[in-house]
Design a protein around this motif. Structure first.
Motif, mmCIF file in Angstrom:
data_model
loop_
_atom_site.group_PDB
_atom_site.id
_atom_site.type_symbol
_atom_site.label_atom_id
_atom_site.label_comp_id
_atom_site.label_asym_id
_atom_site.label_seq_id
_atom_site.Cartn_x
_atom_site.Cartn_y
_atom_site.Cartn_z
ATOM 1 N N TYR A 33 -42.431 71.391 -8.003
ATOM 2 C CA TYR A 33 -42.618 72.575 -8.843
ATOM 3 C C TYR A 33 -42.990 72.207 -10.279
ATOM 4 O O TYR A 33 -43.369 73.079 -11.066
ATOM 5 C CB TYR A 33 -41.348 73.430 -8.857
ATOM 6 N N ALA A 34 -42.863 70.943 -10.652
ATOM 7 C CA ALA A 34 -43.071 70.548 -12.041
ATOM 8 C C ALA A 34 -44.431 70.959 -12.607
ATOM 9 O O ALA A 34 -44.506 71.476 -13.735
ATOM 10 C CB ALA A 34 -42.860 69.043 -12.194
ATOM 11 N N PRO A 35 -45.555 70.771 -11.885
ATOM 12 C CA PRO A 35 -46.860 71.144 -12.454
ATOM 13 C C PRO A 35 -46.964 72.624 -12.813
ATOM 14 O O PRO A 35 -47.604 72.981 -13.809
ATOM 15 C CB PRO A 35 -47.847 70.763 -11.350
ATOM 16 N N SER A 36 -46.335 73.487 -12.029
ATOM 17 C CA SER A 36 -46.454 74.926 -12.291
ATOM 18 C C SER A 36 -45.402 75.438 -13.268
ATOM 19 O O SER A 36 -45.596 76.482 -13.899
ATOM 20 C CB SER A 36 -46.345 75.712 -10.974
ATOM 21 N N LEU A 37 -44.285 74.715 -13.433
ATOM 22 C CA LEU A 37 -43.210 75.192 -14.303
ATOM 23 C C LEU A 37 -43.302 74.644 -15.722
ATOM 24 O O LEU A 37 -42.731 75.215 -16.648
ATOM 25 C CB LEU A 37 -41.850 74.842 -13.686
ATOM 26 N N PRO A 41 -36.970 74.575 -18.670
ATOM 27 C CA PRO A 41 -35.938 73.531 -18.641
ATOM 28 C C PRO A 41 -35.588 73.126 -17.209
ATOM 29 O O PRO A 41 -35.237 73.983 -16.389
ATOM 30 C CB PRO A 41 -34.747 74.190 -19.335
ATOM 31 N N ALA A 42 -35.696 71.841 -16.925
ATOM 32 C CA ALA A 42 -35.248 71.315 -15.640
ATOM 33 C C ALA A 42 -33.800 70.877 -15.747
ATOM 34 O O ALA A 42 -33.001 71.082 -14.833
ATOM 35 C CB ALA A 42 -36.122 70.141 -15.207
ATOM 36 N N LEU A 43 -33.446 70.282 -16.886
ATOM 37 C CA LEU A 43 -32.098 69.763 -17.106
ATOM 38 C C LEU A 43 -31.640 70.102 -18.509
ATOM 39 O O LEU A 43 -32.359 69.859 -19.482
ATOM 40 C CB LEU A 43 -32.079 68.237 -16.925
ATOM 41 N N VAL A 52 -32.183 68.855 -23.810
ATOM 42 C CA VAL A 52 -32.959 69.617 -22.825
ATOM 43 C C VAL A 52 -34.136 68.769 -22.371
ATOM 44 O O VAL A 52 -34.810 68.129 -23.186
ATOM 45 C CB VAL A 52 -33.464 70.954 -23.407
ATOM 46 N N LEU A 53 -34.378 68.763 -21.062
ATOM 47 C CA LEU A 53 -35.519 68.062 -20.483
ATOM 48 C C LEU A 53 -36.307 69.060 -19.663
ATOM 49 O O LEU A 53 -35.782 69.661 -18.728
ATOM 50 C CB LEU A 53 -35.029 66.903 -19.596
ATOM 51 N N THR A 54 -37.571 69.283 -20.031
ATOM 52 C CA THR A 54 -38.402 70.236 -19.304
ATOM 53 C C THR A 54 -38.893 69.615 -18.003
ATOM 54 O O THR A 54 -38.820 68.401 -17.795
ATOM 55 C CB THR A 54 -39.608 70.660 -20.137
ATOM 56 N N LEU A 58 -39.617 65.712 -17.457
ATOM 57 C CA LEU A 58 -38.906 65.030 -16.381
ATOM 58 C C LEU A 58 -39.880 64.327 -15.443
ATOM 59 O O LEU A 58 -39.711 63.137 -15.124
ATOM 60 C CB LEU A 58 -38.051 66.028 -15.597
ATOM 61 N N CYS A 59 -40.915 65.041 -15.032
ATOM 62 C CA CYS A 59 -41.876 64.472 -14.095
ATOM 63 C C CYS A 59 -42.608 63.281 -14.704
ATOM 64 O O CYS A 59 -42.794 62.238 -14.055
ATOM 65 C CB CYS A 59 -42.856 65.545 -13.644
ATOM 66 N N ARG A 60 -43.023 63.423 -15.955
ATOM 67 C CA ARG A 60 -43.745 62.326 -16.611
ATOM 68 C C ARG A 60 -42.838 61.101 -16.789
ATOM 69 O O ARG A 60 -43.278 59.959 -16.598
ATOM 70 C CB ARG A 60 -44.293 62.796 -17.956
ATOM 71 N N ARG A 61 -41.583 61.327 -17.153
ATOM 72 C CA ARG A 61 -40.668 60.186 -17.325
ATOM 73 C C ARG A 61 -40.440 59.474 -15.999
ATOM 74 O O ARG A 61 -40.412 58.235 -15.932
ATOM 75 C CB ARG A 61 -39.334 60.678 -17.904
#
Length: 502
Positions: A33-37, A41-43, A52-54, A58-61
């Motif tokens: 879901y990361a590309p569309s969201l 905030p994911a975390l 806060v980690l979006t 998160l996906c890039r890290r």
């Protein structure tokens, strides 16, 4: 008049869940879901050192750390042992390993050096990820003191049945047992979304556990991210009396914790939590008194789940179908469950061993030393249960002497082995005992010429055992009871302690 065998037998089978897609990568699925969201905030780390980690961050890290790990010269299938603390680096490293085709071993940060060394010897990791304050094993594997980063890499796709990660659970052999799980294990967790969580994409799921606990890793992080929800985790060191305030302040809609956490929270004033829909509980049996007190205090229910390291949760109550009083709920839709004795299903309402169909996508590949062992179509567990005609499962206890301490399963043999040869101790038996209503602790009963110093016993345990494995009580006995086969009778010790006048 004849009766259908399916009605008479303790079998719950509504057919298998949809098959896992192939090719597949567990980490890519969790972050799908990361590309569309993007900036959702994911975390959110709440209380103390808040952050806060979006989804995008998160996906890039994860992708950069995956690239950094592969840049260390690691090959697909290599194992990476975690000696990481209670920080967001733990789930990031976990997903990065799986993304890169590596096999993470997310071992508890509470393990002593001796315990960590034993796990390293069993798994032979190619790399150890380490943070200050966490024990390091004696191992020839290289150690990295921070997560490496490099150019982002695509996920390594492949057969969903291939090995994804290894977790350790206390076994009956006296040493922790490594359990091998496939990438498809995350796909099986979809059955929990309706069968336990009532999970939605707009949920804000707060888990009270640490980042490096497998219960938190699955229920508190992987599942919310797989749905596109927001995960809330308390900052390290947040006390139990502050958790309800964080639930209220950060608008958590679902709260997950072990039963002992709920018990502690109820000792303090609990503020109104307007966004909370319900709580989740797992790790050990939830006492009815705690469930009722929580409902009366907050106006929300706690839904409990029954599971194991070999298959995660598979029986639960849920918002749409709460568990009947005295039961653990029903098998989640898509699960195929039986209650068996000697490999065959027993009649309904008859005690037997809980068994899972060998084709369950969440079932382990096997242990470190052996592939999955089944009895016919069933993987048979050590949990004694009964099944009602409608599928309700009543948990009756374990067929062995496994202990449960704060949600962690602990083998008594592992605790006893730590005291082998200690001073003037001639024998010992580790048992969980009830010290007050709904509160159990690990006690070490020992035989010796006379009582030994508790302080010295505690220091010995601290040097050899993770805190959750350490006995809280040390009880001297002139002799320890044994059965006719010469084996320790731990249950008799428990009964004698809890009801000395019986």
């Amino acid at each position: 008049m004849g009766t259908s065998p399916l009605v008479m037998q303790s079998v719950f089978d509504h057919g298998p869940p949809p098959p896992c897609p192939s090719p597949f990568n567990m980490a890519a699925y969790v972050l799908s879901y990361a590309p569309s969201l993007g900036n959702k905030p994911a975390l959110e780390v709440v209380g103390g050192d808040a952050s806060v980690l979006t989804y995008d961050a998160l996906c890039r890290r994860v992708q950069r750390v995956a690239g950094g790990l592969r840049a260390q010269g690691l090959n697909i299938g290599d194992r990476v042992l975690f000696r990481l603390g209670n920080t967001p680096d733990f789930p990031i490293a976990y997903l990065a390993c799986i993304w890169a085709g590596l096999v993470p071993i997310p071992a508890s940060s509470q393990l002593t050096k001796r315990e960590a060394t034993d796990i390293a010897r069993q798994t032979q990791p190619a790399l150890i990820l380490h943070q200050d304050g966490v024990s390091l094993p004696d191992s020839a594997a290289p150690v990295l003191g921070e997560l490496p980063e490099a150019a982002e890499i695509p996920p390594v796709m492949g057969d969903p049945d291939r090995l994804a990660y290894i977790v350790f659970t206390s076994g009956t052999s006296g040493r922790p047992t490594g359990v091998r799980h496939a990438h498809r294990a995350i796909w099986a967790r979809r059955m929990m979304w309706d069968g336990w969580y009532g999970l939605r994409q707009d949920d804000r799921v707060m888990h009270a556990g640490a980042f490096n606990w497998t219960y938190t890793l699955g229920t508190g992080l992987m599942d919310p991210w797989s749905m596109g929800a927001t995960a809330l985790i308390p900052s390290a060191g947040v006390p139990s009396d502050a958790l309800a305030g964080l639930v209220a302040k950060h608008n958590a809609s679902i709260f997950a914790a072990a039963p002992g956490v709920y018990r502690q929270m109820l000792k303090f004033a609990v503020p109104t939590m307007p966004a909370l829909r319900h709580g989740l509980s797992a790790g050990e049996s939830l006492p009815d008194a705690v469930r009722i007190a929580w409902q009366e205090t907050t106006g929300t229910d706690i839904h409990e789940a029954l599971g194991m390291s070999e298959c995660s949760t598979l029986v639960s109550g849920s918002p749409t179908r709460p568990a009947r009083k005295g039961t653990s709920g029903r098998p989640q839709v898509g699960r195929r469950i039986a209650v068996v004795q000697d490999g065959a299903p027993v009649p309904v309402d008859t005690p037997g061993l809980l068994a899972i169909h060998r084709d369950d996508p969440g079932l382990m590949l096997g242990t470190l030393d052996a592939d999955l062992v089944t009895e016919g179509a069933w993987f048979v567990t050590a949990d004694t249960v009964s099944m009602g005609a409608d599928g309700d499962i009543t948990y009756l206890g374990r067929s062995d002497d496994m202990m449960n301490a704060g949600g962690y399963r602990v083998s008594p043999l592992e605790v006893e082995a730590a005291f082998a040869g200690y001073a003037a101790m001639t024998g010992c038996a580790a048992v969980t005992v009830e010290v007050k209503a709904d509160t159990e602790v690990i006690a070490l009963f020992y035989s010796a010429d006379g009582p030994l110093q508790d302080e010295a016993l505690r220091a010995h345990a601290q040097a050899l055992l993770a805190r959750y494995k350490q006995p809280r009580l040390y009880i001297h006995r002139a002799t320890l009871p044994k059965g006719t086969n010469g084996k320790l009778n731990r249950r008799l010790l428990r009964y004698a302690f809890e009801d000395p006048h019986d």
